[in-house]
Design an enzyme around this catalytic site. Structure first.
Site, PDB file in Angstrom:
ATOM      1  N   HIS A   2      21.324  41.368  26.013  1.00  0.00           N
ATOM      2  CA  HIS A   2      20.269  40.983  26.945  1.00  0.00           C
ATOM      3  C   HIS A   2      19.083  40.381  26.207  1.00  0.00           C
ATOM      4  O   HIS A   2      18.928  40.564  24.996  1.00  0.00           O
ATOM      5  CB  HIS A   2      19.785  42.215  27.715  1.00  0.00           C
ATOM      6  CG  HIS A   2      19.264  43.282  26.807  1.00  0.00           C
ATOM      7  ND1 HIS A   2      20.112  44.143  26.123  1.00  0.00           N
ATOM      8  CD2 HIS A   2      18.013  43.612  26.407  1.00  0.00           C
ATOM      9  CE1 HIS A   2      19.386  44.955  25.379  1.00  0.00           C
ATOM     10  NE2 HIS A   2      18.107  44.657  25.515  1.00  0.00           N
ATOM     11  N   HIS A  10      14.521  36.615  22.393  1.00  0.00           N
ATOM     12  CA  HIS A  10      15.675  36.820  21.512  1.00  0.00           C
ATOM     13  C   HIS A  10      16.705  37.721  22.177  1.00  0.00           C
ATOM     14  O   HIS A  10      16.395  38.456  23.115  1.00  0.00           O
ATOM     15  CB  HIS A  10      15.215  37.462  20.196  1.00  0.00           C
ATOM     16  CG  HIS A  10      14.705  38.860  20.355  1.00  0.00           C
ATOM     17  ND1 HIS A  10      13.428  39.143  20.801  1.00  0.00           N
ATOM     18  CD2 HIS A  10      15.299  40.070  20.155  1.00  0.00           C
ATOM     19  CE1 HIS A  10      13.244  40.448  20.857  1.00  0.00           C
ATOM     20  NE2 HIS A  10      14.365  41.039  20.491  1.00  0.00           N
TER      21      HIS A  10
END
Lengths: 169, 169
Positions: free
Chosen positions: A34, A115
């Site tokens: 995620h 990220h």
């Protein structure tokens, strides 16, 4: 309970991230790959409804946007975290800002560096070893993100989805 | 990819179910406790959009409804599956029927017995041993269900949520 807000990328990118996470990320079995929009914070079951209404409002402000990743990077020496670096776009930054507004009470603890984590909790020598290899890899991936998710954490540490929010709808 | 449609009950009931699943359910780490509305079927990433539209339509037909469970039961001798028996209500049966209509192509393989699995893949002797204890437990739980989830399976077997559908909205 603990709640958090994330973007799950496509199955394809999740499968790729998991091929690294399996070895390098102790959270591998607790949550799928995620991009964190808002890290874990405390909420009651009653507050979830209010948060949901606010997220509904925020999701309408932004349309779908491209998620592009071209390389593997690291937060070392701040953290031994290795990740797919995601190129910042206006929608991502807008979402991050809105999810750290006064409504949510807590300003961000750090600058937003979008990220997808693929390794963490590595010792310094592990990190050096793993990162020296991974940083050479070319990742060429682009897809469209059209949703984000509100999650809650079960007692066993696993995160589950409370609700999906579709961007621009 | 494989997709499926489930209801996740409250965190409280999931935590209770997990206290058993941890020992008795090999799917413990692949998916949180759930009530299956439609078991796994094949879909492409493109088809997901159409499925989502149809689920949106179906979700508007039903309002929130009570989920009540009072006992632990088993599918033995058909299957060595132990579960929280969920009392059938019109909304649950309507959802099940709609999710097995001609749109989805496949009629149900079995009569709908709403349940939340807490043990499976047990040998006959394990099943007899575990079930003889669990069947004596009183479970008294009632809550309101106001949503269901469309899931997809990652390559490592873990299920993730594609979208949430709120009942009656």
């Amino acid at each position: 309970m603990k709640v958090g807000i994330v973007i799950f990328p496509s199955k394809k990118l999740q499968d790729l991230a998991n091929s690294y996470r399996k070895r390098y990320d102790p959270h591998y079995s607790l949550i799928p790959p995620h991009l964190t929009l808002k890290s874990a914070f405390e909420s009651s079951e009653e507050e979830l409804g209010k948060i949901s209404t606010e997220l509904e409002r925020i999701s309408k402000k932004y349309g779908p946007f491209p998620l592009k990743t071209t390389k593997i990077s690291s937060f070392y020496p701040v953290n031994n975290v290795i990740f797919f670096k995601v190129e910042p776009v206006a929608e991502l930054e807008g979402l991050f800002d809105d999810l750290h507004s006064s409504f949510f009470g807590n300003p961000p603890e750090y600058t937003f560096v979008p990220h997808i984590t693929i390794g963490q909790n590595l010792s310094n020598s592990e990190h050096a070893d793993v990162y020296s290899q991974l940083r050479l890899l070319k990742i060429e991936h682009e897809e469209t993100i059209d949703r984000f998710h509100l999650l809650y954490q079960l007692d066993n540490g696993v995160w589950n989805v409370y609700e999906t929010f579709l961007l621009g709808k």
